[in-house]
Design a protein around this motif. Structure first.
Motif, PDB file in Angstrom:
ATOM      1  N   TYR A 605       0.907  -1.359   0.053  1.00  0.00           N
ATOM      2  CA  TYR A 605       0.184   0.020  -0.036  1.00  0.00           C
ATOM      3  C   TYR A 605       0.744   1.353  -0.036  1.00  0.00           C
ATOM      4  CZ  TYR A 605      -3.203  -3.513   1.395  1.00  0.00           C
ATOM      5  OH  TYR A 605      -4.075  -4.826   1.318  1.00  0.00           O
ATOM      6  N   ASP A 606       2.282   0.940   0.203  1.00  0.00           N
ATOM      7  CA  ASP A 606       3.245   2.114   0.417  1.00  0.00           C
ATOM      8  C   ASP A 606       3.892   2.656  -0.851  1.00  0.00           C
ATOM      9  OD1 ASP A 606       2.367   2.227   3.093  1.00  0.00           O
ATOM     10  OD2 ASP A 606       4.086   0.977   3.503  1.00  0.00           O
ATOM     11  N   VAL A 608       4.753   4.284  -4.057  1.00  0.00           N
ATOM     12  CA  VAL A 608       4.331   5.469  -4.777  1.00  0.00           C
ATOM     13  C   VAL A 608       4.618   5.412  -6.351  1.00  0.00           C
ATOM     14  CG1 VAL A 608       4.823   7.937  -5.072  1.00  0.00           C
ATOM     15  CG2 VAL A 608       4.911   7.045  -2.830  1.00  0.00           C
ATOM     16  N   SER A 615       0.136  11.348  -9.269  1.00  0.00           N
ATOM     17  CA  SER A 615       0.681  10.270  -8.472  1.00  0.00           C
ATOM     18  C   SER A 615      -0.340   9.730  -7.507  1.00  0.00           C
ATOM     19  CB  SER A 615       1.805  11.055  -7.242  1.00  0.00           C
ATOM     20  OG  SER A 615       1.448  11.741  -6.398  1.00  0.00           O
ATOM     21  N   THR A 617      -0.778   5.915  -4.644  1.00  0.00           N
ATOM     22  CA  THR A 617      -0.217   4.945  -3.771  1.00  0.00           C
ATOM     23  C   THR A 617      -0.770   3.455  -3.959  1.00  0.00           C
ATOM     24  OG1 THR A 617      -1.279   5.449  -1.820  1.00  0.00           O
ATOM     25  CG2 THR A 617       0.946   6.505  -2.198  1.00  0.00           C
ATOM     26  N   ALA A 646       6.620   3.158 -11.208  1.00  0.00           N
ATOM     27  CA  ALA A 646       6.789   3.051  -9.881  1.00  0.00           C
ATOM     28  C   ALA A 646       8.550   2.558  -9.778  1.00  0.00           C
ATOM     29  CB  ALA A 646       6.146   1.983  -9.158  1.00  0.00           C
TER      30      ALA A 646
END
Length: 740
Positions: A605-606, A608, A615, A617, A646
């Motif tokens: 989930y982190d 970016v 942008s 996540t 990413a």
């Protein structure tokens, strides 16, 4: 680890240079100074810094690429002793505010007593120009923290528990880490730490702890329940659980019952009793199933007043669109519009998409706000392509709340902040597990309509539960199963063979004029060679397909010559061989090279990503991307996930795998122009009808089955559904029987 420790060689020296370090799993490559001679050392040794004195146990190995190395199994750290070692240690960058220059000042002032003063009397550092009292105390705290973490790392390393896990333990207990683990090793079995029961049990035995302690038995019960959840079960019948746990951890039934009751009192376990059996849950699955049943029963009772005939609206759509819906399609459209809850199901070619598009069109004409979603990014993209409307993953729909614990996502949309939608449509429901469905329902307003679309003949979700099949089999939720194969679809052998498979009939394997081909081989090795030839030469030459973008190899298994692991290595070598023009990074058994096709294998989930100047996540399990740049200097991979760019650091590489070949289970929700599926005589737990059906229905234009006709026949014959223990259906029946 060998039982005879004399098999190991012990070396000692000083860490000179850190070549590579992965903070996620503690793997490190460093150069050690052994009596003035450099030696390359590698292993899962944790956070080592330059200047530390080390004592290693392990063995010498020889790498064809790197030469002589020492592969360390254990590592004991000693604080540096000489002024030069201390200066390098303090100046290595591990202590905030101390660089090489400040380290030199400290050692000049205090010499070999520097580390003793930092730990026990740090305020004396303020006597040095450039160090305030606040900074001095901060350096002391950081030094003590680092020493404490080193202690738990070294303690757990004896039991082959990774430094990464040790860091999680330290984060939870800090200075009490070793004391807490020694008093109750089984706390490491908690999901937050993920240590297996056998490791904790061995530790408890070494520490002389009682083998009949309540904490041990509760941990044993949790271990068995969690292993079963990994196999798809949300619960286990009590008698079965007793029969597994008691001999496994060598206890009697009285002790089992006492520990189970204590765990229920503490909220670790829960029990649901039906007329015939008792089912034991880990509490998170119990509360999820309980909430699902309660929410659905409430929506069903609110649904009745909404029922009406929408045949007039359907007729207008038919006239406007120039289409005629068959009777079951009309029934499905009417039921979708007339109920709070509705399930649309059916196999390929039966008109699910046409029916769904009619529902969407009518909702738009009635100015109802809609949300379309699916479990994975590829399934959401396919839903968007087929409906012409924007669709998102369920995770993106609910919006991940990053304030939650890592690995246990919370969502911004819930009972207190529901989705602002009149109609919510979820596709590929067979892939949705219990915990995700629970989260989705918490975000659905009681005034909203929920339409679930899927094919219950496909494989169930990777996570625990069998939600779609449970809901359909309850016969309590309005459901229409489309059965008629439309004329155009019937011309496809992929479609007709898929329906033959579902009905237990052998697919047509000898018709080479259409889109379904069978190519027999003599064994796994021949199958693997044929797969490589098909994807690399034959299909691109005959149909103009891109080997990377248009063709997907699907295998029932990860292991063996036609499993995904071996095939990925062979296909990488064939389709994207090493070159001076292509950079690459090695991560354990995988090599990631510029141009490689990769898959995300765990939700993150982190991560970016950027797309068109915007942008976001999150990259999720099953997302496929192409590595377009490899930064070897900084150990970075730049990956394009369908336009989402990413950057992956080395600690994230463990969530990636090569994707030239993927398992059939991982392919759910996706569609590919061409599918190649090697099928040989695997073990019986891989020869299921729904596995074959799911693989076949992933192909859009062409499927080629390579291997054994007998394997295909066995899969067709084996209609042993993936039975999973769950109580959703029973709980739903009970809730609807309760007086309101």
């Amino acid at each position: 680890m060998p039982e005879n420790k004399e098999e190991y060689i012990t070396i000692s020296g000083t860490a000179e240079d850190i070549v590579f370090q992965n903070p996620q799993n503690g793997y490190i490559v460093l150069t050690m100074d052994i009596d003035g001679e450099p030696l390359t050392v590698c292993g899962n040794l944790g956070d080592i810094v330059e200047g530390e004195s080390l004592v290693m146990c392990g063995n010498y190995t020889t790498s064809t690429k790197y030469g002589k190395q020492f592969k360390a199994v254990t590592c004991e750290r000693k604080l540096p002793e000489t002024p030069e070692e201390i200066r390098r240690y303090l100046g290595s960058g591990i202590f905030k505010g101390i660089g090489p220059s400040m380290a030199k000042k400290i050692v000049t002032a205090f010499g070999t007593e520097s580390l003793v003063i930092i730990e026990n009397d740090p305020q004396r550092l303020a006597d040095i120009n450039g160090i305030s009292m606040e900074k001095a105390l901060s350096i002391g705290n950081e030094f003590r923290k680092r020493n404490g973490m080193r202690t738990i790392v070294e303690f757990l390393q004896k039991y082959e528990i990774s430094p990464f896990t040790a860091s999680l333990v330290w984060r939870a207990f800090e200075g009490e880490s070793v004391a807490n683990v020694k008093s109750d090793p089984y706390l490491l079995c908690a999901e937050d730490f993920g240590v297996n029961f056998a490791s904790a049990d061995r530790m408890a035995y070494d520490l002389g702890l009682s083998m009949s302690s309540m904490s041990r038995i509760k941990a044993g019960i949790s271990y068995v329940l969690r292993e079963n959840s990994a196999d798809g079960h949300t619960c286990v019948p009590r008698e079965s659980l007793t029969q597994i746990v008691c001999p496994l951890i060598r206890i009697d039934e009285d002790d089992f019952d006492k520990a189970l009751f204590a765990g229920i009192e503490e909220g670790i376990f829960a029990v649901h009793e039906t007329a015939k059996r008792e089912y034991v849950f880990l509490s998170e699955y119990y509360h999820a199933e309980k909430y699902i049943a309660k929410k659905l029963s409430t929506m069903l009772q609110l649904s009745a007043p909404l029922e009406k005939d929408y045949s007039g609206d359907i007729a207008r759509i038919e006239e406007q669109e120039g289409i005629t819906y068959e009777s079951l399609q009309k029934a499905a459209i009417n039921a979708a519009l007339g109920n709070k809850l509705f399930i649309l199901t059916g196999g390929p070619g039966t008109g699910k998409t046409t029916t769904l598009n009619a529902v969407i069109r009518l909702c738009e004409l009635k100015h109802r706000k809609m949300e379309l979603a699916a479990p994975t990014g590829r399934a959401a993209k396919r839903m968007s392509d087929l409906t012409g409307r924007p669709a998102r993953t369920i995770h993106r729909l609910l919006e991940v709340d990053f304030s939650g614990k890592s690995g246990k996502p919370k969502f911004k949309h819930n009972e207190k902040n529901p989705l602002e939608a009149d109609v919510i449509i979820i596709d590929e429901m067979s892939m949705v597990d219990v915990l995700l469905f629970d989260s989705l329902l918490r975000a659905v307003k009681l005034e909203s309509r929920l339409i679930l679309v899927g094919d219950s003949n496909q494989l169930p979700s990777v996570g625990a539960g069998n939600v779609l099949r449970d809901l359909i089999s309850s016969k309590l939720i309005p459901t229409v199963e489309l059965k008629e194969i439309f004329r155009q679809a019937a011309e496809s052998l992929i479609v007709t063979n898929a329906h033959r498979i579902v009905h237990g009939e052998m697919p047509e394997l000898d018709d080479r004029k259409k889109d379904f081909f069978f190519m027999p081989t003599d064994g796994d090795e021949e199958s693997a060679k044929l797969v490589i030839d098909l994807i690399g030469k034959r299909l691109p030459k005959t149909y103009g397909y891109s080997p990377v973008d248009d063709i997907q190899v699907l295998s029932p298994t990860k292991m063996g010559p036609v499993g995904t692991k071996d095939l990925n290595k062979a296909l990488q070598l064939s389709l994207n061989p090493p070159s001076r023009m292509k950079r690459e990074l090695k991560y354990f058994d995988n090599i990631f090279r510029t141009g490689d096709k990769v898959m995300q294998i765990k939700n993150d989930y982190d991560v970016v990503w950027k797309r068109d100047g915007k942008s976001g996540t999150g990259i999720f399990n099953g997302d496929i991307g192409i590595i377009y740049e490899v930064d070897t200097a900084n150990s970075l991979l730049h990956i394009d996930f369908d336009g989402r760019m990413a950057v992956y650091t080395s600690e994230m590489f463990g969530k990636l795998d090569l994707a030239y070949a993927v398992t059939i289970h991982k392919s759910q929700g996706s569609e590919y122009k061409a599918v190649i599926m090697p099928l040989n005589l695997y073990s019986n737990n891989l020869l299921f009808r729904n596995l074959l059906y799911t693989g076949v229905t992933r192909a859009k234009d062409i499927i080629i089955i390579v291997g054994s006709r007998e394997a295909v026949a066995r899969m067709v014959e084996n209609n042993k559904k993936t039975n999973r223990y769950s109580c959703i259906r029973k709980m739903l029946e009970e809730d609807l029987e309760e007086p309101r």
